[in-house]
Design a protein around this motif. Structure first.
Motif, PDB file in Angstrom:
ATOM      1  N   ASP A   1       0.679  -1.159  -0.024  1.00  0.00           N
ATOM      2  CA  ASP A   1       0.077  -0.088  -0.034  1.00  0.00           C
ATOM      3  C   ASP A   1       0.926   1.332  -0.005  1.00  0.00           C
ATOM      4  OD1 ASP A   1      -1.897   1.985   0.344  1.00  0.00           O
ATOM      5  OD2 ASP A   1      -2.649   1.142   2.279  1.00  0.00           O
ATOM      6  N   ARG A   2       1.118   1.984  -0.968  1.00  0.00           N
ATOM      7  CA  ARG A   2       1.840   3.292  -1.437  1.00  0.00           C
ATOM      8  C   ARG A   2       1.443   4.366  -0.367  1.00  0.00           C
ATOM      9  NH1 ARG A   2       5.354   2.657  -5.930  1.00  0.00           N
ATOM     10  NH2 ARG A   2       5.757   4.598  -5.682  1.00  0.00           N
ATOM     11  N   LYS A   3       0.051   4.192  -0.016  1.00  0.00           N
ATOM     12  CA  LYS A   3      -0.433   5.371   0.827  1.00  0.00           C
ATOM     13  C   LYS A   3       0.266   5.403   2.173  1.00  0.00           C
ATOM     14  CE  LYS A   3      -4.883   5.106  -1.749  1.00  0.00           C
ATOM     15  NZ  LYS A   3      -6.139   4.422  -1.489  1.00  0.00           N
ATOM     16  N   ASP A   4       0.533   4.392   2.616  1.00  0.00           N
ATOM     17  CA  ASP A   4       1.142   4.376   4.101  1.00  0.00           C
ATOM     18  C   ASP A   4       2.708   4.266   4.127  1.00  0.00           C
ATOM     19  OD1 ASP A   4       1.322   1.669   3.555  1.00  0.00           O
ATOM     20  OD2 ASP A   4       0.138   1.200   5.241  1.00  0.00           O
ATOM     21  N   GLU A   5       3.349   4.527   3.044  1.00  0.00           N
ATOM     22  CA  GLU A   5       4.755   4.148   3.042  1.00  0.00           C
ATOM     23  C   GLU A   5       5.615   5.273   3.909  1.00  0.00           C
ATOM     24  OE1 GLU A   5       6.973   1.839   1.655  1.00  0.00           O
ATOM     25  OE2 GLU A   5       4.768   1.077   1.558  1.00  0.00           O
TER      26      GLU A   5
END
Length: 171
Positions: free
Chosen positions: A127-131
């Motif tokens: 999930d790139r939104k929480d990197e």
């Protein structure tokens, strides 16, 4: 069995890996900070193996110097070798790390680490939104995210505080 107990049991079997790096401030405004050394710590069964890569042709293993120009270093947990004239490679259980004393570090993790890591390389959950999840579990801007994993305290609005840091943690 609770998730934390399961993780604890898994850690006992596989061990605990911690990767940190030292950032050097070049000392003038607008310059790019660079990675000047890498610390890799592996803990298992009350034993610790600590590797430090710095500028030069060798590695410190639990405080003892090993020259990598003639031969690689091999232990139960690590293989360390001069991969090219520029990069030194560390291979361990499910990971490889390439370090260039000019300030670059590349870390590759096996799928085993999916959802089991945190730090400057993200959490490997897809999930790139929480990197940019901070150590406190809050999604941050890039600067605050990076500072949350430093081993020293920072005022995020004062980039000049960066020279106070020793090792930055990466799990």
């Amino acid at each position: 069995m609770k998730a934390e107990e399961k993780k604890s049991e898994e850690t006992k079997k596989k061990g605990d890996l911690e990767i940190r790096y030292m950032v050097t401030d070049p000392g003038y405004q607008g310059a790019v900070m660079r990675i000047s050394s890498v610390l890799v710590i592996f803990r298992k069964d009350n034993q610790t193996e600590e590797l430090i890569l710095e500028d030069g042709d060798g590695i410190s293993v639990n405080g003892n110097y090993h020259d990598l120009t003639m031969t690689s270093y091999k232990s139960k947990h690590f293989l360390v070798r001069a991969k090219t004239s520029v990069f030194t490679e560390i291979r361990g259980f499910g990971f490889s790390l390439f370090y260039d004393p000019n300030g670059r570090i590349y870390i590759s993790l096996n799928p085993y680490f999916t959802n089991k890591i945190q730090g400057l390389c993200g959490n490997m959950n897809g999930d790139r939104k929480d990197e940019f999840m901070s150590r406190a579990g809050i999604i941050e801007n890039v600067l605050n995210f990076a500072y949350s994993y430093s081993m020293c305290s920072y005022n995020a609005s004062k980039v000049s505080d960066a020279d106070r840091c020793s090792y930055v943690s990466h799990y």
